[in-house]
Write an enzyme that holds these catalytic residues in place. Structure first.
Site, short mmCIF file in Angstrom:
data_model
loop_
_atom_site.label_atom_id
_atom_site.label_comp_id
_atom_site.label_asym_id
_atom_site.label_seq_id
_atom_site.Cartn_x
_atom_site.Cartn_y
_atom_site.Cartn_z
N ASP A 383 51.14 -34.92 19.34
CA ASP A 383 50.53 -36.07 20.03
C ASP A 383 50.80 -37.36 19.24
OD1 ASP A 383 49.20 -33.59 20.43
OD2 ASP A 383 47.48 -34.56 21.32
N GLU A 512 52.30 -25.05 27.37
CA GLU A 512 51.73 -23.89 26.67
C GLU A 512 51.33 -22.76 27.62
OE1 GLU A 512 48.66 -25.64 24.31
OE2 GLU A 512 50.08 -26.46 22.86
N LYS A 624 51.18 -25.91 32.28
CA LYS A 624 49.97 -26.61 31.85
C LYS A 624 50.18 -28.12 31.89
CE LYS A 624 46.93 -26.79 27.78
NZ LYS A 624 46.84 -26.47 26.34
N GLN A 625 51.41 -28.55 31.52
CA GLN A 625 51.65 -29.99 31.31
C GLN A 625 53.14 -30.30 31.40
OE1 GLN A 625 50.22 -28.92 27.25
NE2 GLN A 625 51.26 -30.82 26.69
C1 BGC Z 1 48.08 -29.54 24.54
C2 BGC Z 1 48.96 -29.84 23.35
C3 BGC Z 1 48.30 -30.88 22.50
C4 BGC Z 1 46.91 -30.46 22.08
C5 BGC Z 1 46.16 -31.53 21.33
C6 BGC Z 1 46.71 -29.12 24.03
O1 BGC Z 1 45.87 -28.91 25.12
O2 BGC Z 1 48.63 -28.53 25.32
O3 BGC Z 1 50.22 -30.29 23.81
O4 BGC Z 1 49.07 -31.10 21.37
O5 BGC Z 1 46.16 -30.18 23.26
O6 BGC Z 1 45.99 -32.66 22.11
#
Ligand code: BGC
Length: 805
Positions: A383, A512, A624-625
């Protein structure tokens, strides 16, 4: 009890529509934790949540210090070589915000008596959190409390609370107990990773409280204490000081109880009479001395010194310095939106909080929640480099550099991690960490995210393109780039079954909900950019700074042939593309997976991570993202426009956005694709993520990456800005319903303002020697003499290709 005639009416409410003020909406128990996160104040080191001063309403830790953590061993029942041994868990430190007030023997408690008025608001120009309370006690005494809180800008600047009590309609004793309270963890049977009995992996484990070491005392009644963590050996001191003004005599006394400190004051107030307390609380930390008594004394003295310094400066000057520092920030960072001022205010709030959360001492970075809450244990993730840092590179480059210096400082930890993971040379940054060691206990979604190396390299490149800071490159950047680039050659290979292309196996990309895959598109494309850039830097240093390169090569044992190997691997990098569908698969197996039953997923089963075993998620086409979508955003020149358009539609249909990191990235790409309606709703989802608590967990802390995501969606999406290769390029468009927007950027020592209206984009050089930039296919040369250029805005048809891809 007569009402005094001389007291003015109580009307300190903030202007509700001010574009610089965030006002508390509701103050009940349900919104309490959210407001505490939103009203966090900080200076990159201290973070103090926006609790009200009186006791008893909050159970969450109140004060966090960036980089101050305990080491918590990780227990596995089944363990393999290389698993992370321990996690760095940021510790809550003693809370100095507590001021308990008693009027005529009745404690001020918002859950008893009557709250006649209660306003709280945060001013983004001054960094001051205001509070105005009018409360009637159960016995009918009416009291006013007006407070202001700020965190002094410069490290280790204290927290200062100006707390004024006015008796409205009584003559009686008023007593104040001003405390410094150690954070008492809730009952041991409720581990921190649980809330209301439900396990939430996004919270951290309970950690051991630091041990009390000694009291410290300074001049004028300043008192504090020193604690030391048991395993990480970090010393931390907290101390408080008071200045009191009252109409009558004040009886002060300081009481030490166990490791709690209480400064008591008593006076008698008549109607209209006031008692004013200026309370300052300083924190200091030594991060790795492991605790001799002399070190305890030194860290204690630092806290005392911070207080005496703040006292000698005085509150008006401290307030002025904080305002000035923010004014300077806004000169480089301000964003305004015409026609949607609430969104403009939201982005300002997001930028304000991002700056407060980011470490600036070169020893720390920005945690997933900054210092605004306990979520994710205070860990730094990707992040920091892919979301927070790009914003800071263009708005506060000195902080961006400090964050990269932190990565350089922790290179040894990354080298150790690489060895543990079986790599003979090079460095692998940990997926999550504070001190530099891998802290992820679930490797499929942790250590397997090798893209972290390329993310850090991307940040180095972005910082270099925007600043040309060769001093950084020579001292820190090159070593980071080279050591991390080595990993790709060690783990990847030229695969004959893919035509001899360079393939990278068994990694997890940003998504993830898909883990341990071969040839994750994002990882491969980012590794390619990383290898190319590392080779280019090695070549450039060879030409321009041969001595510096030779010294570095000797230090890290870098052979002449390695940079050639990097370039070769980059040229041969395999980027998955599926001919029949014309899209870029997320990895080699993604398109073969079973589709997820979105329609059949109960609404209360989101976020999916709280309801399904990871394997269920891994075997389905559900994201997820943003993953491939992020690759398209960061490397627009690598992908063909129509393939990106088709891929965007595909990933949009399979992404649940369970991570707050996702919406801003989808918004960015939607805007570049000219899908403005969609882009706007993604933008709203990231701009308001915490102000509107859209993921229902703002109470655990603010989502730093998503806050940064709103800047990315606006500046890099709507305005189409990118500067890869060192030339700033824009391709602006206006989302529906907006009349215009403007923002500022720092670039190569220049400050530029970009203003977009419905038919034109204007670029103004506000400071600096001048620069060239591109607006679509056109070029503008801004100089101090010719500092402005205006271009007509190209019409964007909804869905029509817009920005360069
Ligand atoms: C995300 C990660 C992120 C982490 C901390 C997780 O939910 O999938 O990409 O680095 O949260 O923000």
């Amino acid at each position: 009890m007569p009402v005094t005639a001389s007291l003015p009416p109580f009307s300190p409410a903030p202007p509700a529509t001010d574009a610089w003020t965030v006002v508390a909406q509701g103050d009940d128990a349900a919104t309490l934790k959210r407001l505490e996160s939103l009203f966090t104040l900080g200076n990159g080191f201290i973070g103090v949540r926006g609790v009200v001063e009186e006791a008893g309403r909050s159970t969450a830790p109140v004060v966090h210090l960036n980089g101050v953590y305990e080491v918590t061993p990780i227990t596995y029942h089944e363990k393999a070589p290389g698993f992370a041994e321990a996690s760095d868990t940021r510790i809550p430190v003693p809370d100095g915000t507590r001021i308990d007030l008693t009027v005529g023997g009745e404690p001020l408690d918002l859950t008893t008596g009557r709250v006649l008025a209660h306003h709280r608001w945060l001013d983004l120009r001054t960094g001051v959190l205001h509070r105005a309370l009018r409360w009637r006690s159960p016995a009918g005494r009416t009291v006013r409390v007006v407070s202001e809180r700020l965190v002094v800008e410069d490290h280790p600047g204290p927290i200062v609370i100006h707390y004024q009590v006015t008796a409205e309609d009584f003559s009686d004793e008023v007593a104040v107990a001003s405390r410094l309270v150690p954070h008492h963890a809730p009952a041991a049977k409720a581990p921190a990773a649980e809330e209301n009995g439900v396990h939430d992996p996004r919270l951290g484990p309970q950690t051991t409280a630091p041990a009390f070491r000694r009291w410290v005392e300074g001049p004028d009644g300043i008192t504090g204490l020193v604690l030391r963590t048991r395993r990480s050996g970090q010393g931390v001191a907290a101390a408080m000081a008071h200045t009191v003004t009252a109409d009558g005599a004040v009886l002060p006394a300081t009481v030490r109880d166990n490791s709690e400190l209480c400064h008591m004051l008593r006076t008698t107030l008549a109607p209209g009479g006031t008692l004013t307390i200026v309370k300052s609380i300083a924190y200091a930390a030594d991060k790795d001395t492991h605790g001799t008594p002399a070190d305890d004394e030194a860290v204690g003295r630092s806290a005392i010194a911070a207080l005496t310094q703040a006292q000698s400066i005085g509150l008006p000057a401290l307030r002025q310095a904080r305002t000035q520092a923010l004014q300077e920030y806004w000169l480089s960072a301000d964003i305004a939106i015409d026609g949607a001022p609430h969104l403009g205010r939201a982005v300002r709030f997001n930028l304000f909080q991002l700056l407060q959360g980011a470490g600036r001492d070169g020893l720390t970075s920005v945690g997933a929640k900054g210092q605004s809450g306990e979520g994710y244990e205070g860990h730094y993730f990707w992040d920091a480099e892919i979301f927070a840092l790009p914003v800071l590179v263009y708005t506060k480059p000195a902080v961006a550099r400090a964050m990269l210096e932190y990565r350089h400082r922790t290179l040894d930890g990354a080298r150790t991690h690489a060895r543990l993971m079986g790599h003979r040379k090079g460095a692998l940054y940990p997926w999550r960490t504070i001190g530099g060691a891998e802290c992820s206990s679930y490797f499929p979604a942790g250590s397997a995210q090798y893209h972290i190396n390329a993310d850090v390299a991307h940040a180095v490149r972005q910082y270099m393109d925007a600043t040309g800071d060769d001093d950084f490159l020579v001292r820190h950047g090159a070593e980071i780039l080279f050591e991390t680039a080595r990993l790709w050659l060690d783990m990847g290979h030229y695969n004959p079954r893919h035509g001899g292309r360079f393939c990278i196996h068994e990694v997890t990309g940003p998504d993830e909900y898909t883990a341990m895959v071969d040839n994750n598109l994002y990882t491969n494309a980012m590794a390619q950019a990383h290898l190319e850039y590392a080779a280019a830097v090695a070549e450039r240093l060879g030409r321009e700074r041969p001595d510096a390169l030779a010294a570095l090569a000797q230090r890290i044992g870098l052979g002449d042939e390695e940079a050639r190997g990097w370039r070769q691997a980059a040229e041969a990098m395999y980027l998955p593309y599926d001919e029949p569908s014309g899209i870029h698969p997320q990895d080699d197996s993604f398109l073969d997976k079973k589709p997820w039953d979105f329609a059949g997923t109960p609404a209360d089963h989101h976020p999916l991570l709280m309801h399904y075993h990871p394997l269920v998620l891994y075997r389905h086409q559900v994201c997820k993202q943003a993953d491939a979508v992020l690759a398209f955003c960061l490397m627009p020149h690598r992908f063909e426009a129509e393939a990106v358009r088709r891929s965007f539609a595909f990933y949009e249909a399979v992404t649940v956005h369970d991570s707050t990191l996702s919406a801003g990235v989808f918004g960015l790409l939607a805007a570049r694709l000219g899908q403005m309606g969609k882009a706007l709703s993604y933008f709203n989802a990231t701009a308001l993520v915490d102000l509107d608590d859209l993921h229902a967990n703002t109470g655990h802390g603010l989502h730093m990456a998503a806050l940064a995501g709103s800047w990315m969606a606006l500046v890099q999406g709507f305005a189409g800005f990118h500067a890869l290769g060192g030339i700033p390029r824009f391709n602006p468009s206006l989302p529906p319903g907006w009349d215009g927007y403007r923002f500022r950027l720092e670039f190569q020592g220049n400050r530029v303002e970009v203003a977009v209206t419905c038919d034109a984009a204007t670029y103004r050089l506000l400071a600096g020697p001048g620069l060239s930039l591109r607006h679509g296919g056109e070029v503008a040369h801004l100089t101090p003499a010719a500092s402005e250029a205006t271009f007509a805005l190209a019409a964007v048809t909804e869905g029509g290709a817009h920005a360069p891809l």
